[in-house]
Design an enzyme around this catalytic site. Structure first.
Site, PDB file in Angstrom:
ATOM      1  CB  CYS A 294      -0.871   0.101   1.244  1.00 19.31           C
ATOM      2  SG  CYS A 294      -1.829  -1.299   1.670  1.00 19.31           S
TER       3      CYS A 294
HETATM    4  N1  LIG Z   1      -4.257  -0.025  -0.369  1.00 22.85           N
HETATM    5  C1  LIG Z   1      -4.448  -0.172   0.907  1.00 22.85           C
HETATM    6  N2  LIG Z   1      -4.751  -1.359   1.408  1.00 22.85           N
HETATM    7  N3  LIG Z   1      -4.355   0.913   1.696  1.00 22.85           N
HETATM    8  C2  LIG Z   1      -4.549   0.937   3.081  1.00 22.85           C
HETATM    9  C3  LIG Z   1      -4.945   2.314   3.514  1.00 22.85           C
HETATM   10  C4  LIG Z   1      -5.171   2.434   4.982  1.00 22.85           C
HETATM   11  C5  LIG Z   1      -5.667   3.790   5.373  1.00 22.85           C
HETATM   12  N4  LIG Z   1      -5.579   3.993   6.772  1.00 22.85           N
HETATM   13  C6  LIG Z   1      -7.112   3.990   4.936  1.00 22.85           C
HETATM   14  O1  LIG Z   1      -7.982   3.743   5.717  1.00 22.85           O
HETATM   15  O2  LIG Z   1      -7.425   4.399   3.863  1.00 22.85           O
END
Ligand SMILES: NC(=[NH2+])NCCC[C@H](N)C(=O)O
Length: 268
Positions: free
Chosen positions: A258
Site C-alpha cells: 500500500c
Molecule cells: N491499499 C491499501 N490497502 N491501503 C490501506 C490504507 C489504509 C488507510 N488507513 C485507509 O484507511 O485508507
C-alpha cells in the site's frame, strides 16, 4: 481563525497505492470514499497533470471530464493481473458505478481485454482488494486464505462493440470465487497462504496486512517483521523476504504494498 497549515495534515499520504492507480491502459485518478483522504488524490492529480515528467505521458481513464459527483474508487482496489486483465474490488471504498466506468474506459482503450469486478465481503479484513492477495511471481500468489472462497460473486467485463466514440461493454455475472478468477488468469497457479497454514495466525496477521507484501522482483518481497508465520510460509517455498520494522507503520492499517506506486513496469 487562519489555519496553521498550508495543507491540512494528510496522515494517510504514505499509502501511495490509493490516490492513483496506474494500469496498462492508463491512469485512474481516485475518488476517495473518505473525505479526509481526497486531498491526497487532489495533490497527486495536480502533480500528474502538471509536472513535466508526467503531463504528456499520462492517459487519464477516470473520472470523466466534468463529472460530478464522481463515484468512489481507490487505487488499493485496482490490481493488474496481467497485461490483459485487471481486477477491481467492489468494496467499502470502491463503488460498482466507478468500476463500470473504468471498465468501459479501459476496454475502449484497447490494451486490457478483461476487467473483473470482485465483490468483497464487508469486513475490516477486506478493506481493499490488495489487502487479500499479492502476486509474487509469474504463477505464485500470496493470499489471506479465507478470501479465496469468501468472495461469492465476480463479474467479468469485456468489449462488445466499438464504433468511434460509441463503446458497448458486456457484463457477465460469474458465480465464481476469487480463487477461480486467479486460476483463470494465472496459468499453473500456486498459492501460499498467510499464517503458514494456521487459520488463527492468518487471521491475526491479517490485522497487519499479512497478504499485502511488496514484490520487488520475482519471489523477492518486502514484508512486515511482525508477520512471522506468513514470512515463514514464504521462505519455505524459497521466496526471499526482506523484513521491515512495523510497530509504527502498521498502525496506519496498511502494508508494504500500500505504500508504493509503480510508475513503470518492467517487461517480464
Ligand atoms: N491499499 C491499501 N490497502 N491501503 C490501506 C490504507 C489504509 C488507510 N488507513 C485507509 O484507511 O485508507
Amino acid at each position: 481563525m487562519d489555519s496553521a497549515f498550508i495543507l491540512p495534515p494528510s496522515p494517510n499520504l504514505y499509502f501511495q497505492r490509493d490516490p492513483i492507480a496506474l494500469t496498462p491502459g492508463g491512469v485512474i485518478f481516485s475518488s476517495m470514499k473518505m473525505e479526509g483522504r481526497q486531498r491526497e488524490a487532489d495533490l497527486l492529480r495536480s502533480i500528474f497533470e502538471r509536472h513535466p515528467l508526467f503531463k504528456d505521458a499520462v492517459h487519464p481513464l477516470f473520472p470523466a471530464a466534468g463529472q460530478n459527483p464522481v463515484p468512489s474508487i481507490e487505487g488499493g482496489d485496482v490490481i493488474v493481473l496481467s497485461k490483459e486483465a485487471v481486477a477491481i474490488g467492489n468494496s467499502e471504498r470502491t463503488d460498482a458505478k466507478a468500476i463500470y466506468q473504468v471498465a468501459k474506459a479501459l476496454l475502449a482503450e484497447g490494451t486490457v481485454q478483461r476487467v473483473y469486478e470482485v465483490h468483497l465481503p464487508e469486513k475490516r479484513q477486506y478493506m481493499h482488494l490488495d489487502t487479500v492477495f499479492t502476486i509474487l511471481d509469474e504463477n505464485l500468489v500470496l493470499t489471506y486464505p479465507d478470501a479465496l472462497n469468501a468472495v461469492l460473486q465476480t463479474s467479468l467485463y469485456t468489449l462488445k462493440s466499438q464504433e468511434g466514440d460509441k463503446v458497448h461493454i458486456k457484463r457477465e455475472v460469474l458465480k465464481e470465487s476469487l480463487l477461480t478468477v486467479l486460476e483463470r488468469e494465472i496459468p499453473h497457479l500456486d498459492i501460499i497462504h498467510t499464517g503458514n497454514g494456521n487459520p488463527e495466525y492468518a487471521m491475526r496477521e491479517q490485522w497487519f496486512d499479512g497478504a499485502n507484501v511488496f514484490a520487488i522482483g520475482a519471489r523477492r518481497v518486502i514484508s512486515y517483521n511482525r508477520n512471522k508465520h506468513t514470512n515463514r510460509a514464504l521462505r519455505n517455498v524459497g521466496v526471499e523476504v526482506l523484513e521491515i520494522p512495523s510497530s509504527e507503520l502498521s498502525r496506519g492499517l496498511g502494508g508494504p504494498r500500500c505504500m508504493t506506486m509503480p510508475l513503470s513496469r518492467a517487461k517480464v
